[in-house]
Design a protein around this motif. Structure first.
Motif, short mmCIF file in Angstrom:
data_model
loop_
_atom_site.label_atom_id
_atom_site.label_comp_id
_atom_site.label_asym_id
_atom_site.label_seq_id
_atom_site.Cartn_x
_atom_site.Cartn_y
_atom_site.Cartn_z
N ALA A 68 28.15 1.79 -53.48
CA ALA A 68 28.04 1.66 -51.74
C ALA A 68 29.51 1.78 -51.48
O ALA A 68 29.68 2.18 -50.41
CB ALA A 68 27.29 0.49 -50.97
N GLY A 105 27.66 3.69 -48.17
CA GLY A 105 26.99 2.29 -48.19
C GLY A 105 27.02 1.61 -46.05
O GLY A 105 26.78 0.72 -46.14
N LEU A 108 25.08 2.65 -43.96
CA LEU A 108 23.40 2.92 -44.15
C LEU A 108 23.59 1.39 -43.96
O LEU A 108 22.76 0.66 -43.17
CB LEU A 108 23.04 2.39 -46.43
CG LEU A 108 22.56 3.65 -46.17
CD1 LEU A 108 22.74 3.64 -48.30
CD2 LEU A 108 21.57 4.48 -45.67
N VAL A 128 17.83 3.16 -51.81
CA VAL A 128 18.56 2.17 -51.35
C VAL A 128 18.37 0.81 -52.47
O VAL A 128 17.97 0.06 -52.28
CB VAL A 128 19.46 1.10 -49.97
CG1 VAL A 128 20.20 0.80 -49.60
CG2 VAL A 128 18.95 3.01 -49.63
N ARG A 138 15.13 -2.84 -55.30
CA ARG A 138 15.09 -0.67 -54.46
C ARG A 138 14.28 -0.44 -53.53
O ARG A 138 12.72 -1.54 -54.07
CB ARG A 138 15.56 -0.09 -55.67
CG ARG A 138 17.11 0.13 -56.46
CD ARG A 138 16.54 0.17 -57.66
NE ARG A 138 16.23 1.83 -57.84
CZ ARG A 138 16.57 2.34 -59.59
NH1 ARG A 138 16.41 2.42 -60.02
NH2 ARG A 138 15.64 3.70 -59.07
N VAL A 141 14.48 4.73 -48.87
CA VAL A 141 15.70 5.12 -47.64
C VAL A 141 14.74 4.76 -46.49
O VAL A 141 15.48 4.84 -45.18
CB VAL A 141 16.77 6.05 -47.77
CG1 VAL A 141 15.91 7.11 -47.58
CG2 VAL A 141 17.59 5.39 -46.88
N PHE A 144 14.57 1.73 -45.10
CA PHE A 144 15.71 0.68 -44.90
C PHE A 144 15.72 0.44 -43.56
O PHE A 144 16.87 -0.76 -43.07
CB PHE A 144 16.99 0.73 -45.86
CG PHE A 144 18.34 0.61 -45.54
CD1 PHE A 144 17.75 -0.84 -46.37
CD2 PHE A 144 18.71 0.94 -44.86
CE1 PHE A 144 19.69 -1.49 -45.84
CE2 PHE A 144 20.28 0.33 -44.17
CZ PHE A 144 20.10 -1.08 -45.22
N ILE A 159 25.04 -3.95 -49.77
CA ILE A 159 24.18 -2.76 -50.01
C ILE A 159 25.37 -2.97 -51.39
O ILE A 159 26.54 -2.64 -51.60
CB ILE A 159 24.65 -1.98 -49.12
CG1 ILE A 159 23.33 -2.62 -47.78
CG2 ILE A 159 23.83 -0.33 -49.81
CD1 ILE A 159 23.69 -1.27 -46.48
N PHE A 162 23.29 3.38 -53.81
CA PHE A 162 21.55 3.85 -53.10
C PHE A 162 21.77 4.90 -54.76
O PHE A 162 22.49 5.19 -55.85
CB PHE A 162 22.29 4.91 -51.98
CG PHE A 162 23.46 6.61 -52.35
CD1 PHE A 162 22.92 7.45 -52.77
CD2 PHE A 162 24.38 5.83 -52.13
CE1 PHE A 162 24.01 8.08 -52.90
CE2 PHE A 162 25.09 6.75 -51.77
CZ PHE A 162 25.22 8.37 -52.50
#
Length: 281
Positions: A68, A105, A108, A128, A138, A141, A144, A159, A162
């Motif tokens: 991240a 990261g 996100l 992610v 996990r 995405v 998320f 985080i 990814f």
């Protein structure tokens, strides 16, 4: 405001568990703006810049795991050949100084609908990795994001990385009110996988969250001439653009109207399809 500065990942997770209201900061390109404009006053900041594990990337079978804390500059320089869509998006982020500091990261974590890294991650089917003292999980995405600047992150989670499978033919395009240092009016990413005959898409800044255009993906995957790699018929490109625009849920704001965003997404979808399919041929 307390300033927490762990030096290991384990210390960082312990600090987040002990101070769930602490705001993580790495590059600071989003957090510091909010602090400077007094939009956020957290009781503590959790500085992650000394956690070297977050700045590493490597392969695990068919997948790449990218920490991240890897900044945009390194995405461009070190992973541009493996993750071309994300590298294209990274080149549009801010200025060279911001690309030196800002991280995927952090993008996100902010969970902004206009985050530049989000569409290529969606198109490539990235996952992610979230971690806490309770363990690691996990998730795709697209699961998320839960709303504008909201995500599924639990108060004690950070985080970590990814995960994404490289090897797609990818394109990314965005429209802004000027050519640089701008928040996207809308953005679009496309990932083609000729070996699996699949299509991935990602839409940014045109809905409460970044999202995929799943109907457009299914239509295009069934319509492309994967065998002979023939040219995309105009009616196929037009319908793909229409379905991408239809998937969006834009609003009117200071950067553009909903109608303009839908029109622009249709244009970006057709353009990226032309570029990506030409590259795959």
């Amino acid at each position: 405001m307390d300033f927490l500065r762990p030096s290991t990942w384990e210390e960082a997770l312990a600090a987040k568990a002990a101070h769930p209201d602490a705001v993580p900061i790495a590059g600071g390109t989003d957090v510091m703006v909010e602090l400077n404009f007094d939009k956020r006053r957290p009781p503590a900041l959790l500085d992650l810049t000394r956690v070297s594990a977050l700045t590493e990337w490597g392969g695990d079978g068919e997948l790449l795991r990218v920490g991240a804390g890897v900044p945009y500059r390194r995405i461009i320089e070190e992973l541009g050949d493996r993750l071309p869509g994300l590298a294209m998006a990274s080149r549009t982020v801010g200025s060279p100084q911001i690309r030196n500091r800002g991280t995927v990261g952090g993008n996100l974590g902010s969970a902004s609908p206009a985050g530049d890294a989000h569409p290529p991650l969606l198109a490539a089917g990235a996952e992610v990795e979230l971690a806490s003292v309770r363990g690691v999980r996990r998730l795709p995405v697209q699961e998320f994001f839960t709303g504008p600047k909201r995500s599924v992150l639990a108060p004690d989670e950070l985080i970590a990385a990814f995960w994404v499978r490289p090897g797609f033919t990818e394109q990314f395009a965005k429209i802004g009110t000027r050519n640089a240092m701008v928040i996207a009016v809308c953005s679009f990413a496309l990932a083609l996988d000729p070996s699996r005959r699949t299509v991935g898409t990602g839409i940014g800044s045109a809905a409460p969250t970044p999202l995929r255009a799943t109907a457009a993906e299914a239509f295009l995957a069934a319509s492309l001439d994967w065998e002979s790699r023939g040219a995309v018929p105009p009616h196929v490109a037009a319908e793909f653009g229409r379905l991408v625009a239809e998937a969006a849920a834009p609003i009117d704001d200071v950067r553009g109207t909903a109608a303009y965003r839908r029109h622009a997404l249709s244009v970006l979808a057709r353009r990226t399809l032309s570029w990506a399919w030409g590259g795959s041929r």
